[in-house]
Design a protein around this motif. Structure first.
Motif, PDB file in Angstrom:
ATOM      1  N   GLY A 151     -26.749  14.583  -3.375  1.00  0.00           N
ATOM      2  CA  GLY A 151     -26.195  15.884  -3.049  1.00  0.00           C
ATOM      3  C   GLY A 151     -25.862  16.700  -4.285  1.00  0.00           C
ATOM      4  N   ALA A 174     -26.917  23.894   1.336  1.00  0.00           N
ATOM      5  CA  ALA A 174     -26.184  23.488   2.541  1.00  0.00           C
ATOM      6  C   ALA A 174     -26.426  22.006   2.828  1.00  0.00           C
ATOM      7  CB  ALA A 174     -26.619  24.349   3.730  1.00  0.00           C
ATOM      8  N   LEU A 175     -27.669  21.566   2.681  1.00  0.00           N
ATOM      9  CA  LEU A 175     -27.974  20.149   2.865  1.00  0.00           C
ATOM     10  C   LEU A 175     -27.231  19.311   1.836  1.00  0.00           C
ATOM     11  CD1 LEU A 175     -29.564  17.807   4.117  1.00  0.00           C
ATOM     12  CD2 LEU A 175     -31.475  18.381   2.595  1.00  0.00           C
ATOM     13  N   GLY A 178     -23.702  18.848   2.846  1.00  0.00           N
ATOM     14  CA  GLY A 178     -23.648  17.859   3.925  1.00  0.00           C
ATOM     15  C   GLY A 178     -23.756  16.432   3.402  1.00  0.00           C
ATOM     16  N   LEU A 179     -24.591  16.215   2.400  1.00  0.00           N
ATOM     17  CA  LEU A 179     -24.734  14.880   1.817  1.00  0.00           C
ATOM     18  C   LEU A 179     -23.467  14.420   1.112  1.00  0.00           C
ATOM     19  CD1 LEU A 179     -28.339  15.133   0.303  1.00  0.00           C
ATOM     20  CD2 LEU A 179     -27.643  13.921   2.375  1.00  0.00           C
ATOM     21  N   LEU A 181     -20.379  15.247   2.007  1.00  0.00           N
ATOM     22  CA  LEU A 181     -19.218  15.212   2.896  1.00  0.00           C
ATOM     23  C   LEU A 181     -18.560  13.837   3.015  1.00  0.00           C
ATOM     24  CD1 LEU A 181     -20.196  17.625   5.814  1.00  0.00           C
ATOM     25  CD2 LEU A 181     -18.445  17.954   4.062  1.00  0.00           C
TER      26      LEU A 181
END
Length: 867
Positions: A151, A174-175, A178-179, A181
């Protein structure tokens, strides 16, 4: 890298068991084709030149990055141990952690290898539940850290990734968020008040915020260091900036993981080449990947072998002292892991010999060697080096299984391979490597304890696929190296000092023949022989003497006298265990019988003997009294049913609840029946009557004699126990042989049969009168036997074994009659006590229980037969 197999050339995720080894081989073949396509415009000499272009400064910095990655793994292990409140002495912890991770990174499937290695290395310091908790914590840490590293790299390099792939940069950012999080959530949890949660049944305390941040930092640093090693080696850094390359590195590892190939070998390399955004120098990239494997995989595995060899050599040579105690623990741990490490090293050594034999030797060395060695010696050494390499691939499997014969064979092949490497082309580098592996293996003799001939231990299909993959890779490399040489039939019998392609063809044919014969061996080999020795009369008499004077036993110890099970005696001969062999399982029937002080010795000895036979040990129908010993020996348990125990001293037929039993007794006696307990040895004296009743019983029930957990109609067995009989008009119409314990704590029955002319309710009558007889004799309990699968928990968080067993119990009445059996026993108002199955961690309990059923019923037909 850890038990979730996130290693730096692979993220070996758990592959479903149905994925065939052939699928992994097909994916490896596809990866080999991609590598071949990338190298289509180049020659073997280009690859050699690229390898030589990697300077010593680059190698030194790469080794430092590999060391930093492993250091991060060891720190992460220590943090996980602190979370469960079980810090281990640093000298033991870092050895265990480094060796386990080196093995997992080299062999792949570390979701299985790392926890198994941890269970062996920490068995003196941690309970099985603690080890499971540490494995879960480190696995979660590896997962989160890999996502965090990917990420971070993706967030920083989003513009670059978007330019070379698809989608806008904001979508990649955005990805990336998310990774990251999971790591962010972990730190937020740590910022709350400290909490204690249960992981694998162990209390785990959440860390402080700074410690949680350190965990994330260390885990991500592990990945960054590993990615940095490969980034440093790749020409033009693979065409990526370093942040973007970290994300590519993690993705390539994931693709290698799902391939199922050990370590993602081939697929990881092909992914790195295919994901490059530029037309990079393919020979340089391949050289970088080879050096990466050496620095990150083979070198740590070699270092682990030296550590293990040192610990093994030291642990038996010191006098009694705290230092000696530590050394003995280290040595015991080394003995557990050494077979896996040296299996990997021997496999790698064999592959190196094959690859070296498939490629051209250095011409100056050949010319110098030809002046002192005859041509025949050089040709023969080249051929034998190839055969030795192929044999090392297969002998590595014997090392993995800890076969003593494999140890000696590996030593001979490693030293022989070193000699052949020198004589075939003066390849002193690989000769030194093979000699070092052999020297490290030499002091590890005590780690290889299984007594079995190599020819009796067939290769597993998975191992054979790995062998075929290594041979295919060496064959491809040979044909790639000599692809500019036109084929001629004369090449097969050309013997000249510079006729290297002829050497390759002959060696390849020899290796193919060896591998083909090995494959045929796997297909045609019968099941491995197991210890199936039935006890002699002397051993049965010895067991009977132990039973007669046992300090601790259950009445089912009398099953040893049937003679259909193996007997394992303690060193003093005053205690024994009985067990049966079915498939890959050694299944102990019940608990040890004899002296209380020898119980643990027998349990450990049984586990060790099963382990030496490459079998899975299990203990069937054990009671709560053995659960502590199971925990101490690292066994896990599952409930398999309940046994009905009637308190004899308080048993009475008075009252409304016992009216049915009271009426049954009175009715049977009104019909002229009587009860008697015959002394041991009386069965033969009434052989005709007993045989008539037994034959009528078997004919009526369309059944056959059982085994293992039940006795059989055999006068040599029946004569060893008292016999409870019911007579009618002077003739025996029903009987049951009686089990007793010397301390009169327990009374039970085994073989129960009645004839066609027995009065209705005869078995109720026999049980009632036997309980009354036991009360008169001073016995405390009457055991009515087990009801399988009764009392299993159906809670949604209960083990799957328990929930499935409960479903079978509820719905399998037509198959076995579970509930009917329990209802019959319930009218005696017994106490229901749990019985358990115990096995090593990660054992398949359901298959062990199935093997018990097959042992008892005599095979599949007996299991499904129903009167």
């Amino acid at each position: 890298m850890s038990e979730l197999s996130f290693s730096k050339s692979k993220l070996t995720l758990a592959v479903p068991r149905w994925v065939s080894p052939l699928a992994a081989l097909a994916l490896f073949g596809g990866a080999l084709w991609i590598v071949h396509s990338e190298l289509a415009a180049h020659s073997f000499h280009d690859i050699v030149a690229a390898l030589r272009a990697i300077g010593p400064e680059t190698l030194f910095l790469g080794a430092a990055l590999a060391g930093a990655s492993y250091f991060a793994l060891i720190v992460a292990e220590r943090l996980a141990l602190d979370m469960i409140g079980k810090p281990i002495a640093l000298a033991r912890m870092w050895r265990a952690a480094f060796s386990a991770y080196a093995l997992g990174n080299a062999l792949g499937f570390s979701f299985a290898t790392a926890p198994a290695a941890r269970a062996r290395l920490y068995r003196f310091d941690l309970a099985a539940a603690d080890i499971a908790a540490v494995s879960a914590l480190t696995g979660a840490s590896v997962m989160a850290s890999s996502l965090t590293a990917a990420g971070l790299g993706l967030f920083i390099g989003a513009e670059e990734v978007a330019f070379h792939s698809f989608g806008p940069a904001w979508s990649w950012r955005a990805l990336a968020i998310g990774l990251m999080l999971p790591a962010i959530a972990w730190i937020l949890i740590a910022m709350r008040a400290p909490q204690t949660r249960s992981v694998a049944g162990v209390a785990v305390r959440t860390p402080r915020p700074l410690t949680a941040a350190l965990q994330v930092l260390v885990g991500a640093g592990d990945w960054v260091a590993a990615a940095g090693l490969l980034y440093l080696l790749l020409p033009d850094q693979g065409g990526w900036s370093f942040p973007a390359f970290i994300a590519v590195f993690v993705l390539a590892g994931a693709l290698g993981a799902v391939s199922g190939a050990p370590g993602g070998l081939g697929v990881f390399e092909a992914s790195i080449l295919a994901l490059s955004p530029v037309d990079q120098h393919a020979p340089g990239a391949l050289a970088a990947l080879v050096v990466y494997r050496v620095l990150y995989t083979l070198a740590p595995l070699g270092a682990a072998s030296l550590i293990l060899g040192h610990d093994l050599a030291q642990h038996s040579s010191l006098a009694a002292s705290p230092a000696a105690h530590t050394a003995r623990r280290l040595g015991a741990a080394a003995a557990e892991l050494a077979p896996r490490v040296f299996a990997g090293l021997s496999f790698a050594g064999g592959a190196i010999l094959l690859l070296s034999s498939a490629t051209p030797a250095l011409q100056p060395r050949l010319e110098a060697l030809s002046r002192i060695a005859p041509l025949l010696v050089m040709e023969l050494s080249h051929f034998l080096a190839s055969i030795t390499g192929a044999l090392l691939l297969m002998v590595a499997a014997a090392l993995w299984r800890r076969l003593e014969a494999g140890y000696f064979a590996a030593l001979a092949l490693l030293f022989g391979g070193a000699l052949f490497a020198l004589l075939k082309g003066f390849d002193y580098e690989e000769a030194l490597l093979l000699a070092l592996i052999a020297a490290a293996l030499l002091p590890c003799r005590s780690a290889f304890t299984r007594k079995s001939r190599l020819v009796r231990e067939a290769l597993s299909p998975l191992w054979l696929v790995a062998v075929v993959g290594a041979v295919a890779a060496s064959g491809w490399l040979g044909f790639f190296a000599y692809r500019n040489v036109a084929y001629q039939d004369e090449l097969w019998w050309t013997f000249l000092a510079d006729a290297q392609v002829s050497r390759f063809l002959r060696a390849a044919a020899g290796v193919a023949l060896v591998v083909a014969l090995s494959g045929l061996w796997v297909l045609l080999s019968p099941s491995r022989a197991r210890w199936r020795g039935t006890p002699s009369k002397t051993e049965l008499d010895r067991a009977a003497a132990v039973i007669a004077g046992a300090e601790t036993m259950h009445s089912d110890a009398h099953l040893a006298l049937v003679g259909d099970k193996n007997l394992l005696f303690s060193s003093s001969g005053a205690s024994f265990m009985m067990f049966g062999v079915r498939g890959n399982h050694w299944i102990a029937m019940g608990e040890p019988c004899g002296k209380a002080s020898e119980r643990r010795e027998l349990i450990w000895r049984f586990i060790e003997c099963a382990d030496e036979a490459d079998a899975a040990p299990a203990f069937y129908a054990i009671t709560e009294a053995m659960l502590g010993e199971c925990a101490d020996t690292g066994l896990v348990v599952r409930k398999i049913g309940e046994t009905a125990v009637v308190p004899v001293r308080s048993f009475s037929l008075e009252g409304k609840a016992r009216a049915g039993l009271r009426q049954a007794r009175n009715r049977v006696e009104r019909e002229g029946a009587s009860f008697e307990v015959l002394a041991p040895g009386a069965a033969s004296a009434h052989s005709g009557e007993f045989a008539h009743v037994s034959d009528a019983w078997l004919a009526h029930h369309a059944g056959a004699e059982k085994a293992f957990s039940l006795g059989r109609f055999d006068f040599s067995y029946l004569d060893r126990t008292p016999i409870a009989v019911v007579r009618r008009e002077g003739r025996i119409v029903a009987f049951a042989n009686v089990w007793t314990t010397p301390d009169k704590r327990e009374l039970s029955v085994d073989l129960m049969r009645y004839g066609a002319n027995a009065p209705k309710g005869v078995m109720d009558y026999l049980f009632v009168r036997l309980i009354e007889w036991g009360k008169d004799q001073g016995y405390a309990e009457f055991d009515l036997g087990m009801t399988p699968l009764a009392g299993l928990d159906t809670h949604r968080l209960a083990p799957a074994f328990s929930r499935i067993g409960a479903v079978v119990y509820a719905g399998g009445e037509s198959l076995y009659g579970f509930r009917g059996l329990r209802a019959y026993k319930q009218k005696f108002d017994p106490e229901w006590r749990p019985l358990y199955l115990a096995a090593r961690p990660h054992a398949l309990m359901a298959f062990a229980l199935l093997d018990v059923a097959l042992l008892t019923s005599g095979g599949w037909r007996g299991v499904f037969a129903k009167p």
